[in-house]
Scaffold this motif. Sequence first.
Motif, PDB file in Angstrom:
ATOM      1  N   LEU A 250       0.816  -1.223   0.000  1.00  0.00           N
ATOM      2  CA  LEU A 250       0.000   0.000   0.000  1.00  0.00           C
ATOM      3  C   LEU A 250       0.849   1.274   0.000  1.00  0.00           C
ATOM      4  CD1 LEU A 250      -2.817  -0.974   2.543  1.00  0.00           C
ATOM      5  CD2 LEU A 250      -3.006  -0.836   0.059  1.00  0.00           C
ATOM      6  N   TRP A 251       2.157   1.119  -0.078  1.00  0.00           N
ATOM      7  CA  TRP A 251       3.032   2.295   0.054  1.00  0.00           C
ATOM      8  C   TRP A 251       2.819   3.297  -1.092  1.00  0.00           C
ATOM      9  CZ3 TRP A 251       6.484   3.573  -3.758  1.00  0.00           C
ATOM     10  CH2 TRP A 251       6.800   2.573  -4.679  1.00  0.00           C
ATOM     11  N   GLN A 252       2.432   2.800  -2.277  1.00  0.00           N
ATOM     12  CA  GLN A 252       2.189   3.735  -3.383  1.00  0.00           C
ATOM     13  C   GLN A 252       0.967   4.606  -3.104  1.00  0.00           C
ATOM     14  OE1 GLN A 252       2.692   0.487  -6.473  1.00  0.00           O
ATOM     15  NE2 GLN A 252       3.368   2.249  -7.660  1.00  0.00           N
ATOM     16  N   CYS A 253      -0.051   3.998  -2.490  1.00  0.00           N
ATOM     17  CA  CYS A 253      -1.219   4.799  -2.053  1.00  0.00           C
ATOM     18  C   CYS A 253      -0.754   5.865  -1.070  1.00  0.00           C
ATOM     19  CB  CYS A 253      -2.257   3.898  -1.375  1.00  0.00           C
ATOM     20  SG  CYS A 253      -3.337   3.047  -2.525  1.00  0.00           S
ATOM     21  N   GLY A 254       0.075   5.445  -0.114  1.00  0.00           N
ATOM     22  CA  GLY A 254       0.592   6.382   0.881  1.00  0.00           C
ATOM     23  C   GLY A 254       1.353   7.520   0.240  1.00  0.00           C
ATOM     24  N   ALA A 255       2.164   7.195  -0.763  1.00  0.00           N
ATOM     25  CA  ALA A 255       2.945   8.227  -1.457  1.00  0.00           C
ATOM     26  C   ALA A 255       2.035   9.251  -2.128  1.00  0.00           C
ATOM     27  CB  ALA A 255       3.857   7.573  -2.485  1.00  0.00           C
ATOM     28  N   SER A 256       0.900   8.786  -2.674  1.00  0.00           N
ATOM     29  CA  SER A 256      -0.011   9.713  -3.363  1.00  0.00           C
ATOM     30  C   SER A 256      -0.625  10.718  -2.390  1.00  0.00           C
ATOM     31  CB  SER A 256      -1.110   8.935  -4.088  1.00  0.00           C
ATOM     32  OG  SER A 256      -1.997   8.316  -3.172  1.00  0.00           O
ATOM     33  N   TYR A 257      -0.757  10.348  -1.115  1.00  0.00           N
ATOM     34  CA  TYR A 257      -1.256  11.297  -0.117  1.00  0.00           C
ATOM     35  C   TYR A 257      -0.159  12.293   0.264  1.00  0.00           C
ATOM     36  CZ  TYR A 257      -5.446   8.472   0.521  1.00  0.00           C
ATOM     37  OH  TYR A 257      -6.623   7.801   0.313  1.00  0.00           O
ATOM     38  N   LEU A 258       1.050  11.805   0.454  1.00  0.00           N
ATOM     39  CA  LEU A 258       2.158  12.690   0.846  1.00  0.00           C
ATOM     40  C   LEU A 258       2.448  13.723  -0.240  1.00  0.00           C
ATOM     41  CD1 LEU A 258       4.640  10.126   2.464  1.00  0.00           C
ATOM     42  CD2 LEU A 258       2.912  11.530   3.573  1.00  0.00           C
ATOM     43  N   ILE A 259       2.280  13.320  -1.496  1.00  0.00           N
ATOM     44  CA  ILE A 259       2.536  14.238  -2.608  1.00  0.00           C
ATOM     45  C   ILE A 259       1.621  15.458  -2.534  1.00  0.00           C
ATOM     46  CG2 ILE A 259       2.301  14.457  -5.123  1.00  0.00           C
ATOM     47  CD1 ILE A 259       3.257  11.479  -5.244  1.00  0.00           C
ATOM     48  N   HIS A 260       0.447  15.292  -1.952  1.00  0.00           N
ATOM     49  CA  HIS A 260      -0.522  16.391  -1.870  1.00  0.00           C
ATOM     50  C   HIS A 260      -0.451  17.139  -0.541  1.00  0.00           C
ATOM     51  CE1 HIS A 260      -2.240  14.173  -5.317  1.00  0.00           C
ATOM     52  NE2 HIS A 260      -2.567  15.386  -5.717  1.00  0.00           N
ATOM     53  N   CYS A 261       0.669  16.992   0.146  1.00  0.00           N
ATOM     54  CA  CYS A 261       0.935  17.794   1.348  1.00  0.00           C
ATOM     55  C   CYS A 261       2.016  18.803   0.968  1.00  0.00           C
ATOM     56  CB  CYS A 261       1.408  16.904   2.498  1.00  0.00           C
ATOM     57  SG  CYS A 261       0.169  15.733   3.060  1.00  0.00           S
ATOM     58  N   PRO A 262       1.644  20.049   0.642  1.00  0.00           N
ATOM     59  CA  PRO A 262       2.588  20.987   0.006  1.00  0.00           C
ATOM     60  C   PRO A 262       3.800  21.356   0.840  1.00  0.00           C
ATOM     61  CG  PRO A 262       0.535  22.093   0.623  1.00  0.00           C
ATOM     62  CD  PRO A 262       0.311  20.638   0.812  1.00  0.00           C
ATOM     63  N   LYS A 263       3.689  21.356   2.156  1.00  0.00           N
ATOM     64  CA  LYS A 263       4.808  21.831   2.976  1.00  0.00           C
ATOM     65  C   LYS A 263       5.757  20.720   3.390  1.00  0.00           C
ATOM     66  CE  LYS A 263       2.652  26.019   4.792  1.00  0.00           C
ATOM     67  NZ  LYS A 263       2.276  26.792   5.996  1.00  0.00           N
ATOM     68  N   GLN A 264       5.213  19.646   3.941  1.00  0.00           N
ATOM     69  CA  GLN A 264       6.077  18.603   4.497  1.00  0.00           C
ATOM     70  C   GLN A 264       6.034  17.294   3.725  1.00  0.00           C
ATOM     71  OE1 GLN A 264       5.833  18.170   8.859  1.00  0.00           O
ATOM     72  NE2 GLN A 264       4.444  19.907   8.848  1.00  0.00           N
ATOM     73  N   GLY A 265       5.077  17.169   2.807  1.00  0.00           N
ATOM     74  CA  GLY A 265       4.854  15.883   2.159  1.00  0.00           C
ATOM     75  C   GLY A 265       6.050  15.333   1.419  1.00  0.00           C
ATOM     76  N   LEU A 266       6.654  16.127   0.550  1.00  0.00           N
ATOM     77  CA  LEU A 266       7.772  15.628  -0.255  1.00  0.00           C
ATOM     78  C   LEU A 266       8.989  15.325   0.604  1.00  0.00           C
ATOM     79  CD1 LEU A 266       7.527  17.816  -3.487  1.00  0.00           C
ATOM     80  CD2 LEU A 266       6.769  15.461  -3.130  1.00  0.00           C
ATOM     81  N   GLY A 267       9.185  16.138   1.654  1.00  0.00           N
ATOM     82  CA  GLY A 267      10.308  15.872   2.558  1.00  0.00           C
ATOM     83  C   GLY A 267      10.158  14.534   3.251  1.00  0.00           C
ATOM     84  N   ARG A 268       8.929  14.253   3.713  1.00  0.00           N
ATOM     85  CA  ARG A 268       8.712  12.967   4.370  1.00  0.00           C
ATOM     86  C   ARG A 268       8.774  11.821   3.373  1.00  0.00           C
ATOM     87  NH1 ARG A 268       4.461  12.020   9.102  1.00  0.00           N
ATOM     88  NH2 ARG A 268       5.521  13.944   9.706  1.00  0.00           N
ATOM     89  N   LEU A 269       8.214  12.032   2.189  1.00  0.00           N
ATOM     90  CA  LEU A 269       8.257  10.987   1.166  1.00  0.00           C
ATOM     91  C   LEU A 269       9.693  10.631   0.811  1.00  0.00           C
ATOM     92  CD1 LEU A 269       6.755   9.208  -0.884  1.00  0.00           C
ATOM     93  CD2 LEU A 269       6.778  11.147  -2.461  1.00  0.00           C
ATOM     94  N   GLU A 270      10.523  11.644   0.742  1.00  0.00           N
ATOM     95  CA  GLU A 270      11.935  11.429   0.424  1.00  0.00           C
ATOM     96  C   GLU A 270      12.606  10.509   1.446  1.00  0.00           C
ATOM     97  OE1 GLU A 270      15.894  14.237   0.321  1.00  0.00           O
ATOM     98  OE2 GLU A 270      13.999  15.092  -0.359  1.00  0.00           O
ATOM     99  N   ILE A 271      12.310  10.750   2.723  1.00  0.00           N
ATOM    100  CA  ILE A 271      12.892   9.916   3.789  1.00  0.00           C
ATOM    101  C   ILE A 271      12.346   8.499   3.726  1.00  0.00           C
ATOM    102  CG2 ILE A 271      13.028   9.604   6.290  1.00  0.00           C
ATOM    103  CD1 ILE A 271      12.911  12.682   6.525  1.00  0.00           C
ATOM    104  N   LEU A 272      11.017   8.386   3.568  1.00  0.00           N
ATOM    105  CA  LEU A 272      10.376   7.076   3.628  1.00  0.00           C
ATOM    106  C   LEU A 272      10.712   6.213   2.417  1.00  0.00           C
ATOM    107  CD1 LEU A 272       6.882   8.068   5.047  1.00  0.00           C
ATOM    108  CD2 LEU A 272       8.776   6.983   6.251  1.00  0.00           C
ATOM    109  N   LEU A 273      10.874   6.821   1.239  1.00  0.00           N
ATOM    110  CA  LEU A 273      11.223   6.031   0.054  1.00  0.00           C
ATOM    111  C   LEU A 273      12.553   5.313   0.245  1.00  0.00           C
ATOM    112  CD1 LEU A 273      10.228   8.316  -2.981  1.00  0.00           C
ATOM    113  CD2 LEU A 273       9.171   6.162  -2.308  1.00  0.00           C
ATOM    114  N   GLN A 274      13.467   5.997   0.917  1.00  0.00           N
ATOM    115  CA  GLN A 274      14.795   5.408   1.118  1.00  0.00           C
ATOM    116  C   GLN A 274      14.797   4.332   2.203  1.00  0.00           C
ATOM    117  OE1 GLN A 274      18.196   8.442   0.629  1.00  0.00           O
ATOM    118  NE2 GLN A 274      16.425   9.740   1.059  1.00  0.00           N
ATOM    119  N   SER A 275      13.730   4.319   3.034  1.00  0.00           N
ATOM    120  CA  SER A 275      13.663   3.310   4.093  1.00  0.00           C
ATOM    121  C   SER A 275      12.807   2.112   3.702  1.00  0.00           C
ATOM    122  CB  SER A 275      13.091   3.938   5.370  1.00  0.00           C
ATOM    123  OG  SER A 275      11.725   4.268   5.211  1.00  0.00           O
TER     124      SER A 275
END
Length: 674
Positions: free
Chosen positions: A449-474
């Motif tokens: 389900l991580w791709q679903c999760g990524a689609s939500y983070l992408i729509h968080c303009p301030k912190q979403g991409l920063g968190r996605l960046e960390i989580l993708l690498q983990s």
Amino acid sequence: MIITGVFRQSFYLHKFSIIAKLISSIIIQITMDESDNAQIVVIADDVCRKAGIATTWINSNRFGIHAYKHVDKFSQDTKSQFAPCEAKVHFLRPEIILFSPLLRKLVNESNGVFLSVQNLKSFSSGDIRPELLKHSKQYRSILRACVENLQEILPKEPLSEEKTMLENFLTIFYQVECIWHLTEILYVDAVPGDVVLPQLLEWISFHFPSRELVASKILSKNTIGADLENSNYWEAVIGCAFHGKLNLVCRLLALHSKADHSAFITADNIIKTMPVYNVYGGYSVNEFIIRWKHWQMDLCSNLETNYFVIDSNLEMLMKLIAGDESILWEHSMYTEAWYELLAAKLFYSAPCCKQLELSRYANSVAERWQANRHLDRVILALIENDLYQVIKEIQYMSDNGWFAAHLMDLLYKCGKLNILSKEKTNVTAQLHESLILEYGTTLMSHHSLWQCGASYLIHCPKQGLGRLEILLQSLPTGTEARINKIIDVARDNNMPHVVASICKIQGMKSIRQGRLGNALMLALKAHDGNFTTYIADQFLKHYAEHGELECRDLLENLGSCMLASDRLTFLGKYCEFHHMYGMGEFREAASLLVSLLVSNLTPKYFWSILLTDAIPLLEAEDVIFSSNDCYELLRCAEAHGDDPKFQDKISIFRIGVARNLARSLSLEGCQAEH
């Protein structure tokens, strides 16, 4: 060792479970203090108890807990009193019900609706409330399908923990659907005139259908004297009256044993002529109230003359319809919740009640009912327009943030959220983002389900991409298909260093497995010139050692990717040389070989191989190398012919060049004469 603490994400309290790993299983006790929402986790680990503990974030919402004794520069340098010992690592993570296969459809389908909502503003102009209403109904449809699926499965499940789990799921999502429906009525569906009672009655009827079901069974028999045959007759009549189902009430009264009595006939006529407000009925609110009050006065005059005294239940029914609140509470046993009474009270006392007036009536009914269940508090907060309290309450519904993220996103898009901090600053946008952020983070911890999760983070303009960046690498990598999906998400969201990092890690794994072609493709995806050079070197070194080019199909079809690094350019051209040679295109192969020799791209360890490759072409029957080519070959041999691997071939090479030079000079001289 006892760990006590409150784990929150926004207002969210997770239910935590423990996984014991490595050496052996451990005994775990989890308790919950309802008064302060604290959670106590007892870990039966003697080393942790003696030494102390530390925790390490692993990924998403997973933590590792282990024994740890703090040592600093002031600590005495002595042998550890705990060595040797049985060291254990305990993994702590929340219980995520959304990861159950039974709820997978809910997660995936709601994700599609969420993404559709995010695109509304870019494709619509003006008021988008009608579109948001459609999407709200889609969410409710998904919830209803989930509830019905659980209801279908539950009876088939034997008594076990699975059955308890299903009952828990059913309770959670029934309440979620109930709250969502009311929210849609009060905040999303714009009703002309703001009279909410018709929709409120529809909501009550939809979520409390038991009385109407009993009425349907009685009506299906269609026998006069139903009151004598069925002990639930008057319960069904009063229940339908509470829900405003006056047509059912009249049909039930027609089956009463005294239905032909004038009192019953009059009651039937009065009920049928009761004015019911309809926004599209052609009357203004004031006109409707005048008509309704005249009707109510006629009913009250009949009650005052004891016209319905022939049957006590009929008289009670007519008093209820006349708006007698004492009768309302006297028959409250026929209701399951205080808001059923609220709807009945409004229907018979204030049929044109507007949303702003609703909280006054709701508070009086809820207070007398002593409503204090969790669902009661949420519904009361909704009616009072206290969305801050609603958010706090729905965080405790154990649905892992699904409800809060989607409902608050819808309200945010409707412009209905207006949350102020203690300092009276508007924190609506921050709160909206934090709810989606936490829900997306939760999904990112699941293997599929991580791709679903990524689609939500992408729509968080301030912190979403920063968190996605960390989580993708983990994320655990696994299969190549999964790796490619992770890389695609990173590339689509402009995270080149994440792509490079993942590609380099996976590329090194592929190299260790001897899969150089796969490693090269990863390096090209990462646009990493240095890594591409390193892998091209591995190809060339493998050829130097084994005399075989790996992945020739890949190398022969590199196209413009060949320019990613000088070493890859050399490798691609050398592969092209072999292809020409194999096809019998010796002149073209010779020309390419000479160009490689003079290009300064050749690695030091490969010079002897290029010079060796020239020998068969030098000895060919036809003259392939020109005199200038021969001079270049001799120059290269002088400069790089000292390689020990080439020493046994240097004399043959020189003789071959000398012969070819003589033949080429002779041929060129003859051509010049002509």
